[in-house]
Design an enzyme around this catalytic site. Structure first.
Site, mmCIF file in Angstrom:
data_model
loop_
_atom_site.group_PDB
_atom_site.id
_atom_site.type_symbol
_atom_site.label_atom_id
_atom_site.label_comp_id
_atom_site.label_asym_id
_atom_site.label_seq_id
_atom_site.Cartn_x
_atom_site.Cartn_y
_atom_site.Cartn_z
ATOM 1 N N ASN A 1 35.624 41.597 51.581
ATOM 2 C CA ASN A 1 36.577 42.651 51.212
ATOM 3 C C ASN A 1 37.917 42.435 51.909
ATOM 4 O OD1 ASN A 1 34.962 43.369 53.504
ATOM 5 N ND2 ASN A 1 35.517 45.507 53.315
ATOM 6 N N CYS B 1 36.969 44.599 46.809
ATOM 7 C CA CYS B 1 35.638 44.461 47.415
ATOM 8 C C CYS B 1 35.228 42.992 47.507
ATOM 9 C CB CYS B 1 34.593 45.180 46.568
ATOM 10 S SG CYS B 1 34.810 46.952 46.454
ATOM 11 N N GLU C 1 41.342 44.658 52.511
ATOM 12 C CA GLU C 1 41.907 46.002 52.366
ATOM 13 C C GLU C 1 43.427 45.983 52.388
ATOM 14 O OE1 GLU C 1 39.877 48.411 55.317
ATOM 15 O OE2 GLU C 1 38.055 48.411 54.080
ATOM 16 N N CYS D 1 32.888 46.887 40.782
ATOM 17 C CA CYS D 1 32.234 45.578 40.917
ATOM 18 C C CYS D 1 31.104 45.426 39.906
ATOM 19 C CB CYS D 1 31.736 45.371 42.337
ATOM 20 S SG CYS D 1 33.106 45.129 43.489
ATOM 21 N N CYS E 1 29.932 48.673 44.103
ATOM 22 C CA CYS E 1 30.613 49.863 43.578
ATOM 23 C C CYS E 1 30.727 49.750 42.053
ATOM 24 C CB CYS E 1 31.979 50.029 44.225
ATOM 25 S SG CYS E 1 33.254 48.951 43.525
ATOM 26 N N GLU F 1 32.533 41.545 46.427
ATOM 27 C CA GLU F 1 31.938 41.002 45.201
ATOM 28 C C GLU F 1 33.024 40.515 44.246
ATOM 29 O OE1 GLU F 1 31.374 43.874 46.680
ATOM 30 O OE2 GLU F 1 29.308 44.571 46.424
HETATM 31 N N1 THU Z 1 33.150 47.411 49.773
HETATM 32 C C1 THU Z 1 32.804 46.161 49.328
HETATM 33 O O1 THU Z 1 33.480 45.178 49.626
HETATM 34 N N2 THU Z 1 31.707 46.045 48.550
HETATM 35 C C2 THU Z 1 30.843 47.061 48.273
HETATM 36 O O2 THU Z 1 29.854 46.853 47.588
HETATM 37 C C3 THU Z 1 31.104 48.410 48.783
HETATM 38 C C4 THU Z 1 32.438 48.612 49.406
HETATM 39 C C5 THU Z 1 34.296 47.536 50.682
HETATM 40 C C6 THU Z 1 35.509 48.193 50.127
HETATM 41 C C7 THU Z 1 36.180 48.697 51.390
HETATM 42 O O3 THU Z 1 36.955 47.656 51.962
HETATM 43 C C8 THU Z 1 35.020 48.991 52.338
HETATM 44 O O4 THU Z 1 33.911 48.300 51.803
HETATM 45 C C9 THU Z 1 34.689 50.468 52.475
HETATM 46 O O5 THU Z 1 34.474 51.044 51.255
#
Ligand code: THU
Length: 164
Positions: A58, A69, A60, A110, A107, A71
């Site tokens: 991920n 994310c 941000e 994704c 999520c 994925e």
């Molecule tokens: N996140 C992911 O990278 N993958 C997931 O399946 C769930 C959420 C990340 C997004 C964000 O940077 C952090 O987790 C908190 O939501």
């Protein structure tokens, strides 16, 4: 029989060699996460049809909603390097310095993108998602988690052929 939303919960020792290797790649990818806002580190590793592994994590943004994310980062990165056909994805999570007790499901965004990847590959995509300790590992697939989702076929799109 598998039904919508079904998953198995396994321990690391119960995975097969390919699943173990993929999950370990996801753990390494997790350590590359850029997540100063949530401190929720997520790593993903895609298994391409030719056996190659493609990591993502991920990333941000101060504008929060711009976050990508793990994925999707893995899918977009692999695609840009010429890989679009995937069989499986492993996911690993950590929260700051703490362990996360439960595996995370991808999520909704994704799941939408994994569904597109499944359409392109012409096969379901296995999902292997582990808690930090790897003693609770959700094993399922994109079709089981999201059997009914907006689909390229609904938009009249024909599957493009890719070789890898
Ligand atoms: N996140 C992911 O990278 N993958 C997931 O399946 C769930 C959420 C990340 C997004 C964000 O940077 C952090 O987790 C908190 O939501």
């Amino acid at each position: 029989m598998w039904r919508h939303g079904d998953f198995m919960t396994l321990r690391f020792v119960e995975l097969n060699a390919t699943q173990k290797k993929l999950l370990e790649a996801a753990e390494r990818a997790r350590e590359t996460a850029y997540c100063p806002y949530s401190s929720f580190h997520v790593g993903a590793a895609l298994l391409a049809k030719d056996g190659t592994i493609h990591p993502g994590s991920n990333y941000e943004n101060v504008s929060y909603s711009m976050t990508i994310c793990a994925e999707r980062s893995a899918i977009f990165g692999a695609s840009a390097r010429g890989y679009k056909l995937f069989k499986a994805v492993a996911i690993s999570v950590r929260s700051g310095k703490s362990d996360v007790a439960e595996p995370a499901a991808p999520c909704g965004a994704c799941m939408q993108v994994l569904s597109e990847a499944s359409f392109l590959a012409g096969n379901d995509i296995e999902i292997i998602s582990a808690n930090t300790k790897k003693d609770r590992i959700m094993v399922t697939s994109i079709k089981r988690l999201a059997p009914v989702i907006f689909d390229p076929r609904s938009a009249g799109i024909k599957r493009k052929r890719f070789t890898r």
